[in-house]
Every structure is written in structure tokens, then in C-alpha cells.
Design a protein around this motif. Structure first.
Motif, PDB file in Angstrom:
ATOM      1  N   VAL A 124       0.851  -1.192   0.000  1.00  0.00           N
ATOM      2  CA  VAL A 124       0.000   0.000   0.000  1.00  0.00           C
ATOM      3  C   VAL A 124       0.889   1.246   0.000  1.00  0.00           C
ATOM      4  N   ARG A 125       0.523   2.188  -0.870  1.00  0.00           N
ATOM      5  CA  ARG A 125       1.142   3.505  -0.867  1.00  0.00           C
ATOM      6  C   ARG A 125       0.106   4.549  -0.458  1.00  0.00           C
ATOM      7  N   ILE A 126       0.491   5.435   0.468  1.00  0.00           N
ATOM      8  CA  ILE A 126      -0.364   6.556   0.876  1.00  0.00           C
ATOM      9  C   ILE A 126       0.451   7.823   0.668  1.00  0.00           C
ATOM     10  N   ARG A 127       0.034   8.648  -0.305  1.00  0.00           N
ATOM     11  CA  ARG A 127       0.873   9.768  -0.708  1.00  0.00           C
ATOM     12  C   ARG A 127       0.046  11.043  -0.934  1.00  0.00           C
ATOM     13  N   ASN A 128       0.646  12.160  -0.620  1.00  0.00           N
ATOM     14  CA  ASN A 128       0.111  13.482  -0.962  1.00  0.00           C
ATOM     15  C   ASN A 128      -1.279  13.729  -0.368  1.00  0.00           C
ATOM     16  N   MET A 129      -1.518  13.200   0.818  1.00  0.00           N
ATOM     17  CA  MET A 129      -2.819  13.303   1.467  1.00  0.00           C
ATOM     18  C   MET A 129      -2.762  14.239   2.677  1.00  0.00           C
ATOM     19  N   VAL A 130      -3.815  15.021   2.862  1.00  0.00           N
ATOM     20  CA  VAL A 130      -4.015  15.809   4.068  1.00  0.00           C
ATOM     21  C   VAL A 130      -4.852  14.979   5.046  1.00  0.00           C
ATOM     22  N   PHE A 131      -4.426  14.931   6.308  1.00  0.00           N
ATOM     23  CA  PHE A 131      -5.184  14.263   7.366  1.00  0.00           C
ATOM     24  C   PHE A 131      -5.442  15.273   8.481  1.00  0.00           C
ATOM     25  N   ARG A 132      -6.727  15.463   8.813  1.00  0.00           N
ATOM     26  CA  ARG A 132      -7.083  16.426   9.848  1.00  0.00           C
ATOM     27  C   ARG A 132      -8.167  15.853  10.765  1.00  0.00           C
ATOM     28  N   ASN A 133      -8.028  16.166  12.043  1.00  0.00           N
ATOM     29  CA  ASN A 133      -9.100  15.966  13.020  1.00  0.00           C
ATOM     30  C   ASN A 133      -9.610  14.524  13.077  1.00  0.00           C
ATOM     31  N   ALA A 134      -8.706  13.557  12.972  1.00  0.00           N
ATOM     32  CA  ALA A 134      -9.121  12.155  13.060  1.00  0.00           C
ATOM     33  C   ALA A 134      -9.718  11.871  14.429  1.00  0.00           C
ATOM     34  N   SER A 135     -10.774  11.077  14.455  1.00  0.00           N
ATOM     35  CA  SER A 135     -11.414  10.713  15.714  1.00  0.00           C
ATOM     36  C   SER A 135     -10.631   9.635  16.461  1.00  0.00           C
ATOM     37  N   ASP A 136      -9.674   8.995  15.784  1.00  0.00           N
ATOM     38  CA  ASP A 136      -8.790   7.996  16.393  1.00  0.00           C
ATOM     39  C   ASP A 136      -7.395   8.256  15.825  1.00  0.00           C
ATOM     40  N   ASP A 137      -6.782   7.275  15.164  1.00  0.00           N
ATOM     41  CA  ASP A 137      -5.515   7.501  14.476  1.00  0.00           C
ATOM     42  C   ASP A 137      -5.764   8.088  13.095  1.00  0.00           C
ATOM     43  N   SER A 138      -4.797   8.845  12.590  1.00  0.00           N
ATOM     44  CA  SER A 138      -4.881   9.292  11.207  1.00  0.00           C
ATOM     45  C   SER A 138      -4.526   8.149  10.258  1.00  0.00           C
ATOM     46  N   ILE A 139      -3.415   7.465  10.533  1.00  0.00           N
ATOM     47  CA  ILE A 139      -3.029   6.267   9.782  1.00  0.00           C
ATOM     48  C   ILE A 139      -2.650   5.198  10.801  1.00  0.00           C
ATOM     49  N   ASN A 140      -3.331   4.052  10.755  1.00  0.00           N
ATOM     50  CA  ASN A 140      -3.075   2.950  11.672  1.00  0.00           C
ATOM     51  C   ASN A 140      -2.664   1.726  10.857  1.00  0.00           C
ATOM     52  N   ILE A 141      -1.449   1.234  11.101  1.00  0.00           N
ATOM     53  CA  ILE A 141      -0.897   0.093  10.368  1.00  0.00           C
ATOM     54  C   ILE A 141      -0.666  -1.026  11.371  1.00  0.00           C
ATOM     55  N   GLN A 142      -1.360  -2.176  11.195  1.00  0.00           N
ATOM     56  CA  GLN A 142      -1.329  -3.189  12.250  1.00  0.00           C
ATOM     57  C   GLN A 142      -1.541  -4.599  11.708  1.00  0.00           C
ATOM     58  N   ASP A 143      -1.438  -5.575  12.631  1.00  0.00           N
ATOM     59  CA  ASP A 143      -1.784  -6.969  12.383  1.00  0.00           C
ATOM     60  C   ASP A 143      -1.030  -7.582  11.204  1.00  0.00           C
ATOM     61  N   GLY A 144       0.294  -7.422  11.231  1.00  0.00           N
ATOM     62  CA  GLY A 144       1.122  -8.073  10.227  1.00  0.00           C
ATOM     63  C   GLY A 144       1.093  -7.441   8.855  1.00  0.00           C
ATOM     64  N   THR A 145       0.644  -6.217   8.749  1.00  0.00           N
ATOM     65  CA  THR A 145       0.690  -5.514   7.464  1.00  0.00           C
ATOM     66  C   THR A 145       2.138  -5.337   7.035  1.00  0.00           C
ATOM     67  N   THR A 146       2.410  -5.572   5.754  1.00  0.00           N
ATOM     68  CA  THR A 146       3.775  -5.445   5.243  1.00  0.00           C
ATOM     69  C   THR A 146       3.810  -4.589   3.982  1.00  0.00           C
ATOM     70  N   HIS A 147       4.964  -3.981   3.771  1.00  0.00           N
ATOM     71  CA  HIS A 147       5.257  -3.192   2.578  1.00  0.00           C
ATOM     72  C   HIS A 147       4.254  -2.047   2.393  1.00  0.00           C
ATOM     73  N   VAL A 148       4.535  -0.991   3.148  1.00  0.00           N
ATOM     74  CA  VAL A 148       3.733   0.227   3.097  1.00  0.00           C
ATOM     75  C   VAL A 148       4.673   1.417   2.920  1.00  0.00           C
ATOM     76  N   TRP A 149       4.266   2.354   2.064  1.00  0.00           N
ATOM     77  CA  TRP A 149       5.011   3.596   1.868  1.00  0.00           C
ATOM     78  C   TRP A 149       4.091   4.758   2.201  1.00  0.00           C
ATOM     79  N   VAL A 150       4.420   5.485   3.278  1.00  0.00           N
ATOM     80  CA  VAL A 150       3.666   6.666   3.705  1.00  0.00           C
ATOM     81  C   VAL A 150       4.529   7.876   3.365  1.00  0.00           C
ATOM     82  N   ASP A 151       4.117   8.662   2.367  1.00  0.00           N
ATOM     83  CA  ASP A 151       5.042   9.612   1.757  1.00  0.00           C
ATOM     84  C   ASP A 151       4.345  10.929   1.394  1.00  0.00           C
ATOM     85  N   HIS A 152       4.968  12.048   1.737  1.00  0.00           N
ATOM     86  CA  HIS A 152       4.519  13.381   1.328  1.00  0.00           C
ATOM     87  C   HIS A 152       3.089  13.703   1.763  1.00  0.00           C
TER      88      HIS A 152
END
Length: 325
Positions: A124-152
Motif C-alpha cells: 500500500v502507498r499513501i501519498r500526498n494526502m491531508v489528514f485532519r481531526n481524526a477521531s482515532d488515528d490518522s493512519i493505523n498500520i497493524q496486524d502483520g501488514t507489510t510493505h507500506v510507503w507513507v510519503d509526502h
């Protein structure tokens, strides 16, 4: 003069060829360049290893403008690129499936009011995104998730973590993000009792991120070894910069700390101490780094070229956040 220019051209060609050769990805080891480029087309560091993180199909593209369309697209079984247009109001945590590229359109697109949940997925790639006022986490990566790029991305004002990685997730790169107006920025490993799932996992590269006026957890690490914190810019940090706990191994290298009383700590909360080593960090009006058992921090398993520490501020402030890719 003509012979001198000719020799210079030949040397330049050789240098380019050398860099190109170094970018070849092997079956188990990615050899990466971590220079001052603010717009890599593929991840450096851990997310480039073991097959890399190509993201969703670039030929299957959908543009979404509503919360329902966004939720449907990112949770579908289709390998695709999801373009997010506008700042979309969502509720709760949206499920993200494997083989996705989620990318904001322009500099102001993203989500507000909720966050993204990656649980047991890959690529999964997550790029060029605005995150505001999340009611919990903005980005939550869990339970054996592999190969993620969180960028810009540009992340602020969430309820809990801005980018939390936990429960045995692995091979992740967090790069060129701007985090601000928030307290607990980035957790790596959620609980002191989770050693059996996390030991040998949680391998993350944090590179060229900008932390502005945030409180703590940049990142706060349990168990993982080694974690690479390279060429990030920290300014006006409230509590501490990087924390290593629960026998983790964290290498904090060539970062730029400005107005940070505690650039690194080896204990926080009720967690047992972790291992931490530092190399050539640049400090302006900042305290001394805490270190512990530097030899217990494992070697970084990929090749890289770090940026000079005194150039990090200018590079990161010019390149981090949205609108730069």
C-alpha cells in the motif's frame, strides 16, 4: 580547456552509471539512494526491500470525491490507484485493502474526521494526502501488514496517533511527511507485553520527515531492531524527539534538531529501556542525546547515501508535505 571539459563529462557519465547500478533491487536486499530528492518515484529504505512496494495498478485509476466512494474504492479487491479529490469528511477508520495507491490530487486533498486502517494487508502507498481531526488515528498500520510507503502527507490535529505502526507489521518507509499541531505523533509497537509478535518485525525507515511543534513519539519504539531515523527535521518539540524502549534498537542518524530539549531518550512511561545510538546529528538550541548500548543496535540492512546534517532543514522544509510530488 576542451580536454578538461571532456574528462569532466566522462566522470559525470561514470557517476550516473554507478548510481544507476546501485539502485538495482536484489531478491532480499534493496540498495537505495537517500539523497536530497524530494519526489522519489519509489520508496527508499525498508519499503524497498523484499520485492518493494509498487502500490496499486497505475493503469486502473479511480477518482473519488465522496466518503462513500472513497471507502468503496480503497477497500475493494481490485489493484488500483485511488485519487482523492478535495478534503473529504469521513467517520471513523476506513478499511484499506492490499495493492492500493491512495494519492491526493493537488496540495489540499485528503480526509478529515477519520483515518485509514491497514490491518493484515500488503503493498500500500499513501501519498500526498491531508489528514485532519481524526477521531482515532490518522493512519493505523497493524496486524502483520507489510510493505507500506507513507510519503509526502500533511498530518495534524488527530485524536490519537498520526502514524501508528504495530502488531507485527513490517517493511515500512515513512518519508517526506509534515506532522504538526499534535502531541503523540508516531508509535512503533503498541504494548510492552507484545514481544512475541513484534520482536524481529516493525522494521521501519523514517527519512526526511518534518516535525513542527509536536509533543512526543517521533517515533516511540518498542522491540524493533534496527529502526532507522535518518535526515529528519525537528523543531520546537515539546517532550522528546525519539524514544527507544523495551530493548529496541534505534539508529538516529544525521537529523536536524532545533529547540529540542531532549532529542533522544532511552526510556519513557513505564517501559523498560531500549538501545539507541546516534551519529552526527545537528543541534541548534537543543540538549544532549541519550544513548544506551549502541553495540546492541543492529546494522542497517540496506545501502544508502545520507544527506549532510546541516542541509537537512532546508531540504526537508522545501520538500516535505503535500503538493511536492
Amino acid at each position: 580547456m576542451s580536454e578538461t571539459r571532456s574528462r569532466r563529462r566522462r566522470r559525470a557519465v561514470i557517476a550516473v552509471a554507478t548510481v544507476a547500478s546501485a539502485a538495482v533491487v536484489g531478491s532480499t536486499l534493496a540498495v537505495t539512494q537517500m539523497g536530497a530528492s524530494a519526489a522519489e518515484t519509489s520508496p527508499v529504505g525498508y519499503a524497498s526491500m523484499n520485492g518493494g512496494t509498487p502500490g496499486g495498478s497505475a493503469s486502473t485509476v479511480v477518482t473519488v470525491t465522496s466518503s462513500s466512494a472513497l471507502a468503496s474504492a480503497i477497500s475493494s479487491g481490485t489493484s488500483q490507484t485511488v485519487r482523492v479529490s478535495g478534503l473529504i469528511s469521513v467517520s471513523g477508520m476506513l478499511k484499506v485493502a492490499s495493492n492500493k495507491t491512495i494519492i491526493g490530487v493537488g496540495s489540499g486533498s485528503g480526509i478529515t474526521g477519520g483515518g485509514l486502517n491497514l490491518s493484515g494487508v500488503k503493498n500500500v502507498r499513501i501519498r500526498n494526502m491531508v489528514f485532519r481531526n481524526a477521531s482515532d488515528d490518522s493512519i493505523n498500520i497493524q496486524d502483520g501488514t507489510t510493505h507500506v510507503w507513507v510519503d509526502h502527507n500533511d498530518l495534524a490535529s488527530g485524536y490519537d496517533g498520526l502514524i501508528d505502526i504495530k502488531r507485527g507489521s513490517d517493511f515500512i518507509t515513512v518519508s517526506w511527511n509534515k506532522l504538526h499541531n499534535h502531541d503523540k505523533s508516531m508509535l512503533l509497537g503498541h504494548d510492552d507485553a507484545n514481544a512475541s509478535q513484534d520482536t524481529g518485525k516493525l522494521r521501519v525507515t523514517y527519512v526526511h520527515n518534518w516535525f513542527e511543534g509536536t509533543g512526543q513519539r517521533h517515533p516511540r519504539v518498542r522491540f524493533a531492531n534496527p529502526v532507522h531515523v535518518l535526515n529528519n527535521y525537528y523543531r520546537n518539540i515539546g517532550s522528546y524527539g525519539v524514544a527507544s524502549t523495551m530493548n529496541a534498537g534505534v539508529f538516529v542518524e544525521r537529523n536536524y534538531f532545533e529547540n529540542v530539549a531532549k532529542p533522544t531518550v532511552t526510556s519513557t512511561g513505564e517501559s523498560a529501556a531500549g538501545n539507541l545510538k546516534v551519529l552526527n546529528n545537528y543541534k541548534v538550541n537543543s540538549g544532549t542525546e541519550q544513548v544506551r548500548n549502541g553495540a546492541s543496535v543492529a546494522a542497517i540492512p540496506y545501502a544508502y547515501t545520507p544527506e549532510a546534517n546541516n542541509k537537512v532543514k532546508a531540504t526537508v522544509t522545501a520538500g516535505a508535505g503535500t503538493g511536492k510530488i
